[in-house]
Design a protein around this motif. Sequence first.
Motif, PDB file in Angstrom:
ATOM      1  N   GLY A  46       0.837  -1.186   0.000  1.00 56.35           N
ATOM      2  CA  GLY A  46       0.000   0.000   0.000  1.00 56.35           C
ATOM      3  C   GLY A  46       0.875   1.239   0.000  1.00 56.35           C
ATOM      4  O   GLY A  46       1.961   1.244   0.587  1.00 56.35           O
ATOM      5  N   PRO A 134      -8.876   3.588   4.122  1.00 59.19           N
ATOM      6  CA  PRO A 134      -7.927   2.935   3.216  1.00 59.19           C
ATOM      7  C   PRO A 134      -6.793   3.835   2.754  1.00 59.19           C
ATOM      8  O   PRO A 134      -6.913   5.063   2.718  1.00 59.19           O
ATOM      9  N   ALA A 138      -3.297   0.643  -3.462  1.00 59.54           N
ATOM     10  CA  ALA A 138      -2.796  -0.654  -3.015  1.00 59.54           C
ATOM     11  C   ALA A 138      -2.413  -1.457  -4.249  1.00 59.54           C
ATOM     12  O   ALA A 138      -2.852  -1.173  -5.357  1.00 59.54           O
ATOM     13  N   PRO A 153     -10.923   0.679  -2.920  1.00 57.76           N
ATOM     14  CA  PRO A 153     -10.751   0.937  -1.479  1.00 57.76           C
ATOM     15  C   PRO A 153     -11.423  -0.105  -0.594  1.00 57.76           C
ATOM     16  O   PRO A 153     -10.991  -0.343   0.528  1.00 57.76           O
ATOM     17  N   SER A 156      -9.121  -2.648   0.751  1.00 62.17           N
ATOM     18  CA  SER A 156      -7.933  -2.121   1.417  1.00 62.17           C
ATOM     19  C   SER A 156      -7.589  -2.911   2.669  1.00 62.17           C
ATOM     20  O   SER A 156      -8.441  -3.241   3.486  1.00 62.17           O
TER      21      SER A 156
END
Length: 198
Positions: A46, A134, A138, A153, A156
């Motif tokens: 991330g 989030p 990612a 998201p 996440s």
Amino acid sequence: MKFLPVALAATLSIAAPAQAATIVDTGTPPDASWGLSLGPEQSLAGRFSLSSATTLTDVQGYIKSYSNSATLTIAINRGGSVPGGVLYSGAVALAQGASFQGLGNLNWVLDAGDYWVSFANSGSGMMPGGAPNPLSKAAYWKSSQGWKGLYDPSRSMGVRISGVAAAVPEPATWAMMIVGFAMVGAAGRSRRKVAVAG
């Protein structure tokens, strides 16, 4: 001179290190029954940003491990559209079940900018999705495919990062430090004169 230790201690206390603060906290994913696979052939990452130079002290991911003796490797990678080269990495034994797990007592110094935090698992597991806050981006990786984007998201993962921002002294603080060092220097000179005279 008795004031030498006092002057030195006062000068050094001006630049005393700050306490670690939370830099990233996505929150805990609400349901550990679904998420992104994290096994021997996979890594998850991330992206996060730092507004100033920072020393990272703790990095954790919310991991659900199914293995008895798995190792979690956490790395900080250079920024970009996908994770770049590894700047720092470390490994920790994973506990079974779902919880935040990771590395502590770190001294990973980063400049301001964009970075990726990545997670790799030597055993079988996952990173549950749906963290309430989030990260902006990612990604996941499989060894035969390279980094691939996962920007939804709702998927996440949970990430917590703590650190200490580099302190930029105020002008008054600089003045106090200079006066303190001048006092230390003057005390040292007067000690040498006394020693020569004796």
